[in-house]
Structures are given as C-alpha cells and as structure tokens.
Design an enzyme around this catalytic site. Structure first.
Site, PDB file in Angstrom:
ATOM      1  N   SER A 155     -27.114 -43.518  23.525  1.00  0.00           N
ATOM      2  CA  SER A 155     -28.258 -43.056  22.537  1.00  0.00           C
ATOM      3  C   SER A 155     -28.714 -41.766  23.060  1.00  0.00           C
ATOM      4  O   SER A 155     -29.054 -41.106  22.109  1.00  0.00           O
ATOM      5  CB  SER A 155     -29.443 -43.974  22.713  1.00  0.00           C
ATOM      6  OG  SER A 155     -29.901 -44.148  24.152  1.00  0.00           O
ATOM      7  N   ASP A 399     -41.358 -44.361  27.811  1.00  0.00           N
ATOM      8  CA  ASP A 399     -40.170 -44.060  27.686  1.00  0.00           C
ATOM      9  C   ASP A 399     -39.895 -42.975  28.489  1.00  0.00           C
ATOM     10  O   ASP A 399     -40.143 -41.603  28.005  1.00  0.00           O
ATOM     11  CB  ASP A 399     -39.600 -44.116  26.306  1.00  0.00           C
ATOM     12  CG  ASP A 399     -37.940 -43.859  25.998  1.00  0.00           C
ATOM     13  OD1 ASP A 399     -37.439 -43.434  27.301  1.00  0.00           O
ATOM     14  OD2 ASP A 399     -37.292 -44.175  25.192  1.00  0.00           O
ATOM     15  N   HIS A 402     -35.489 -41.091  27.241  1.00  0.00           N
ATOM     16  CA  HIS A 402     -35.152 -40.271  25.771  1.00  0.00           C
ATOM     17  C   HIS A 402     -36.016 -39.087  25.836  1.00  0.00           C
ATOM     18  O   HIS A 402     -37.023 -39.067  26.296  1.00  0.00           O
ATOM     19  CB  HIS A 402     -35.321 -41.286  24.887  1.00  0.00           C
ATOM     20  CG  HIS A 402     -34.130 -42.497  24.674  1.00  0.00           C
ATOM     21  ND1 HIS A 402     -34.555 -43.710  25.183  1.00  0.00           N
ATOM     22  CD2 HIS A 402     -32.867 -42.378  24.353  1.00  0.00           C
ATOM     23  CE1 HIS A 402     -33.498 -44.402  25.279  1.00  0.00           C
ATOM     24  NE2 HIS A 402     -32.459 -43.559  24.799  1.00  0.00           N
TER      25      HIS A 402
END
Length: 423
Positions: A155, A399, A402
C-alpha cells in the site's frame, strides 16, 4: 514448475579475490554504517546509484550508451540527492490539490477527513549542494509515450503510484484518461500518449496468503519460496518498474515460508528469521529482473523502507504520544528511527552489491524519517467503526504508517523523476 532459489556463481567478479576475515568484516561494517546513515547506495559502492553492478557490467553499459530514458546529468554530478533538508515552500507546494485528484484513496485524503491544517503540504526537499530537477508533467508523459510504467508492492507503493497519477493527470483531458482495476492490477491510461501507469498489489513480491487485493489483512502471514513468477508474469513488458516490499515483513515474529504449493493438502512450512526471509525475496526479485527485463530498454527501481512514527519518545516527545497532532518535521539531521530499518537496509546492501541487474535504489528512508508530520494519523477513512475508548484517545488509532496526499510521497516521485531522466 516450481522455481528454486539459487546462489550466484563462484565465477562472479565479486568473488574472485580472497580476503582475510578481518578485512571482510571491516568492509562490511563500513558499508553497514554508511547505509544506516542514509547514504545513497550507489555512493556506498563507489559507483552511481543507477549502476549497482560488477565492473564487467558497468563496462558493457559504457559501450552501449546511456541508460534508457536518461536525458542528461544533474549539474553537480557528485551531489547526493537523498542527503538534504526540508524547507518550507509556499509558492511551489503543494504540487496539486487534494480535491482535484479523484484517484486518491479515502485512506489518504486527510483534508477531506478533517485535518485542520496544511503545513505538511508545504515542505520541499532540498538536497545539500544541488537542487532537484523540476517535475515536468508534459515532458514525462512525452517520454512515457507508448510505454508502460509499473509500481509493484504494497500500500505504500500504491500511495507513490497514486501520487504519480495525480502529478500527471491534470494535463490530460477528461475524455483521454481512465483508471481501471483488475484484481491485483490497477491501470491508469493516458490514451493520447498510448501510455499506462500501473500498480500491482504484491506486498511480498513472492506469492503469499496476503495476495488478495481487497481481503489481505491476515496476521499469520505465509510466503511461498521461489514463487515470484506467480506475479511476475504480469510485470513482463514494462518499461519502468518500481518495486517495494518492507512493511508486511515486519510482524515481530519469524516469517513462515512455504516449500511447495498453497494447494498441497499437507503444507511444508518452515520458520525463518525476518532478515533471512527478506534476503531470499530480494535475491528472487533481482533474479527475475535479470531473466525477464531488457536493460537496454527497461529501468528498474527499488524504493527503500518507508518509516513509521508510532512512538514520539523516539524523537524526544511525549512518551505516550505518536504522529498524532504532529505538524512540523524532525529537525535533528542525525535522527534515524527504529533498528529494524537498519537491519533491512543491511540486507539490501548485501544483496544489491552482488546484483548483475542495473537497478536504481531510491533511498527515501532517511528523508522520510524526518516527516513525523506527514502521516494520515486519524484523518482518513477508518477500516472499522471506532470504539468510545478509541475516540477518547486518538493516539490509539492514529495511522503513523501511511502518508497524506498531496504530501511526502510527491517528493518520492520527484526523486524518481530525477533518477529516471538525470541518473
């Protein structure tokens, strides 16, 4: 037919000279120390970053001309573009607006999900001693005419892929572009240029039980040894390939390696230290590239580890904090981060130094270590509903892996652009 891992031939130029254990250990230590302090791998090996090959391979390149896509050199040839500092830039950042790029996943649209400030969008990477070439979308699309550019990995690589699409799509008329997803493969088409920019989901590069592009959040991860052709058949024919793999290896436990097939009724699984398993994957990737890609027409890149910022105590902050509520970069130029990054960098250094494949190493790790402010934090679409306890403590669900777009990963693509056209 199952592919097995093999070692490089003892006739390799890198193995002809016998050295004492002391000399070997000393050299290995020097390389390791240089790597962990964020140096460009090409500089470590006393050769350009785009030319991580034995002498015989480098001589072959000099006879056959420039690398594919190269148009020149950065004026200050000895400048390490990965060594520099972050500067605030109001006039040239961001390079696009979040709202005008419809391809950003909701896990990365921080403004849409309530981030109250935009400071993270106004940072530009300034190498010491030189400047990065300005990213020119028209020029890049012309160079991609009739070509395939492919990002392969997890990702984080998908974030870099989406960043690249956002940097390019604005100059393409609406009717002349499209994006489609076919299982693990996502394809952006610039129709007037007969060009595609693609992303292929393969978090380990090798076949694994996490290969479903939608349902892949498994904790008991298993990787099949010698299986890179399972995914590699989709990468053949690409003119530019950007690999990454790192995050999914970091389980905190030994890796489970499957010998055989996932279809076997009784599975032959062994456990291996993460470093050793990662070493096998890197060798497999380079062996695949050597066999399937033509260095006269194809460029191969590898994006290094994307750091996380889950513990603010690491940079002298709150012992109970994380990237949540961080709005400025880390100022200490010597800041590094977790020890795991160092071990994986050492594996990459060992494997790439023996490679016969011309590969460009995009060392984004150190420059990204400074950017504790650039993560999505709590400003993203959540995978599942948050509990009252989580809502009361944002640090618990931030998070810190990311990155918001636009943001840091646009700089990764500026570095890719620089190394592609000005190696």
């Amino acid at each position: 037919m199952k592919k097995s891992f093999s070692t490089y031939s003892s006739s390799s130029p890198l193995r002809k000279t016998r050295v004492s254990p002391f000399v070997f250990t000393l050299l290995a230590f020097i390389v390791f120390v240089a790597i962990i302090y964020g140096q460009d791998l090409g500089c470590l090996l006393k050769r350009p970053t785009n030319d991580l090959r034995p002498n015989s391979e480098r001589q072959k390149k000099s006879r056959t001309g420039e690398l594919p896509f190269a148009v020149g050199k950065i004026k200050e040839e000895k400048c390490d573009v990965f060594n520099g500092r972050w500067v605030r830039d109001e006039s040239n950042r961001p390079m696009y607006e979040e709202w005008e790029c419809p391809y950003i996943q909701p896990q990365l649209t921080c403004q849409e999900h309530g981030r109250p400030e935009k400071e993270y969008q106004h940072r530009r990477w300034q190498p010491h001693g030189c400047s990065l070439p300005s990213f020119n979308a028209t020029f890049m699309l012309e160079k991609l005419r009739g070509k395939r550019m492919m990002f392969v990995g997890d990702s984080l690589n998908r974030g870099q892929y989406v960043s690249m699409v956002c940097l390019l799509h604005r100059i393409i008329p609406e009717h002349a572009k499209s994006m489609e997803t076919f299982d693990s493969l996502t394809v952006f088409r610039a129709k007037d240029y007969n060009a595609t920019i693609e992303f292929y989901w393969a978090p380990f590069l090798l076949e694994s039980n996490s290969d479903d592009a939608v349902i892949h959040r498994v904790t008991d991860r298993i990787v099949r040894r010698g299986s890179i052709n399972k995914h590699g058949r989709f990468w053949k024919g690409a003119d530019i390939v950007v690999f990454n793999t790192y995050l999914w290896w970091m389980t905190g436990m030994k890796m489970k390696i499957l010998r055989g097939s996932f279809n076997d009724s009784v599975k032959d699984i062994i456990e291996m230290e993460t470093d050793d398993a990662y070493h096998l994957a890197m060798k497999s990737m380079l062996k695949w590239a050597q066999k399937n890609l033509d260095p006269q027409k194809t460029r191969v890149f590898f994006t290094s580890m994307s750091p996380s910022h889950g513990r603010s105590i690491d940079w002298g902050g709150d012992p109970n904090g994380s990237c949540y509520n961080q709005t400025t970069p880390i100022e200490d130029p010597s800041y590094w981060g977790s020890g795991q990054d160092k071990r994986i960098m050492r594996v990459i250094g060992e494997v790439f130094s023996k490679s016969k494949v011309p590969i460009t190493f995009l060392n984004i790790t150190q420059l990204s270590e400074y950017r504790k402010d650039a993560h999505t934090s709590i400003y993203k679409k959540q995978w599942s509903p948050l509990t009252p306890e989580q809502l009361a403590n944002p640090v618990s669900y931030a998070d810190c892996v990311h990155w918001c777009l636009p943001g840091l990963q646009d700089t990764w693509n500026e570095l890719l652009y620089a190394k592609l056209f000005y190696p």
